[in-house]
Design a protein around this motif. Structure first.
Motif, mmCIF file in Angstrom:
data_model
loop_
_atom_site.group_PDB
_atom_site.id
_atom_site.type_symbol
_atom_site.label_atom_id
_atom_site.label_comp_id
_atom_site.label_asym_id
_atom_site.label_seq_id
_atom_site.Cartn_x
_atom_site.Cartn_y
_atom_site.Cartn_z
ATOM 1 N N THR A 27 -6.260 -3.804 -13.247
ATOM 2 C CA THR A 27 -5.373 -2.686 -13.579
ATOM 3 C C THR A 27 -5.066 -1.828 -12.352
ATOM 4 O O THR A 27 -4.059 -1.141 -12.315
ATOM 5 N N SER A 28 -5.939 -1.864 -11.347
ATOM 6 C CA SER A 28 -5.695 -1.190 -10.063
ATOM 7 C C SER A 28 -6.699 -1.724 -9.051
ATOM 8 O O SER A 28 -7.532 -2.578 -9.382
ATOM 9 N N ASP A 29 -6.649 -1.205 -7.827
ATOM 10 C CA ASP A 29 -7.585 -1.649 -6.796
ATOM 11 C C ASP A 29 -9.027 -1.277 -7.121
ATOM 12 O O ASP A 29 -9.961 -1.852 -6.555
ATOM 13 N N THR A 30 -9.218 -0.338 -8.039
ATOM 14 C CA THR A 30 -10.573 0.123 -8.356
ATOM 15 C C THR A 30 -10.924 0.004 -9.837
ATOM 16 O O THR A 30 -12.070 0.259 -10.208
ATOM 17 N N THR A 31 -9.967 -0.378 -10.660
ATOM 18 C CA THR A 31 -10.222 -0.459 -12.103
ATOM 19 C C THR A 31 -9.798 -1.817 -12.662
ATOM 20 O O THR A 31 -8.977 -2.529 -12.070
ATOM 21 N N ASN A 90 -5.560 -12.508 -9.381
ATOM 22 C CA ASN A 90 -4.462 -11.651 -9.841
ATOM 23 C C ASN A 90 -3.159 -12.127 -9.203
ATOM 24 O O ASN A 90 -2.437 -11.364 -8.578
ATOM 25 N N TYR A 97 -14.189 -6.047 -6.251
ATOM 26 C CA TYR A 97 -14.791 -4.817 -6.765
ATOM 27 C C TYR A 97 -16.261 -4.764 -6.342
ATOM 28 O O TYR A 97 -16.989 -5.750 -6.471
#
Length: 238
Positions: free
Chosen positions: A85-89, A158, A178
């Motif tokens: 969903t993002s670079d961190t999530t 991704n 991550y």
């Protein structure tokens, strides 16, 4: 000895033989598709629909989502999908409505539990330990780990929609890594000395996916530091 007694004896022997065979192959790993065909030939479409796996009791499995758009982990019959969903999530969902271009799975009802030795803290150390400890065991096999992870790196593939793939570098375009710290986690792994480029990368006997205890993070395990004395290893019972 009359004819009926002979028939009964043969039936008992046949049943016993079948039961023994079933017990020996209970945790046989099934591998669908090949990693090298995805990485080098761009065969990104699904080769297995997870909903079609008939027996989901005590089921364990792992692989990527078709078109390399996420990761899949099946843990004791529950199927999880993770997407970026993002670079961190990330988003972790429980679903069997999934297809995978390559996938490994097995039904394992009985495990041998042991404490992971304190000197085994990294993936490389785990690989060497498993290879040494399972020389006489059925291979390939799936295993699991449960406990405290001091640090770990997991990734989720991704691939951008419409991408063409003809090399591992292209296959990992868009991949997000991550970092995890001080997490309680479970890991499902695949071990084989015969599946390099088929279900493991060319430089390892292992393919592992990690999911955190809160089920909020899941991905392909690239690096790990196990907490000493705080991890259980489970191998299929023979």
């Amino acid at each position: 000895m009359n004819f009926n007694t002979i028939l009964l004896g043969l039936a008992v022997l046949t049943f016993t033989g079948c039961a023994t065979k079933t017990q020996q192959t209970d945790h046989t790993v099934k591998v669908v598709g090949e990693m090298k065909n995805v990485m080098w030939k761009g065969q990104l479409q699904g080769n297995i629909q997870l909903d079609t796996i008939a027996d989901k009791t005590n089921l364990y499995g792992l692989g990527p989502v078709e078109y390399l758009t996420g990761e899949i982990l099946i843990l004791d019959g529950k199927s999880y999908k993770s997407t970026v969903t993002s670079d961190t999530t990330m988003l972790v969902e429980e679903t069997y409505n999934l297809k995978a271009p390559f996938f490994g799975y097995a039904n394992i009802s009985k495990w041998k539990e042991q404490n992971l030795p304190e000197n085994i803290q990294t993936i490389q150390e785990l690989e060497q330990y498993l290879d040494k400890e399972t020389k006489a065991s059925q291979r390939p096999f799936m295993f699991k780990l449960s406990g405290a992870v001091e640090q770990a790196t997991i990734h989720i593939v991704n691939l951008p929609k419409g991408s063409k793939v003809s090399s591992p570098d292209q296959a990992h375009e868009g991949q997000i890594n991550y970092k995890l710290e001080n997490e309680q986690a479970e890991i499902v792994g695949f071990f084989s000395t015969e599946h390099k480029a088929i279900f493991t990368h060319h430089d390892t006997y292992l393919h592992m996916h990690l999911i955190t205890a809160d089920r909020k993070k899941m991905g392909h395990l690239d690096d790990v530091l196990f907490q000493k004395g705080a991890v259980k290893l489970y191998l299929p019972a023979e």
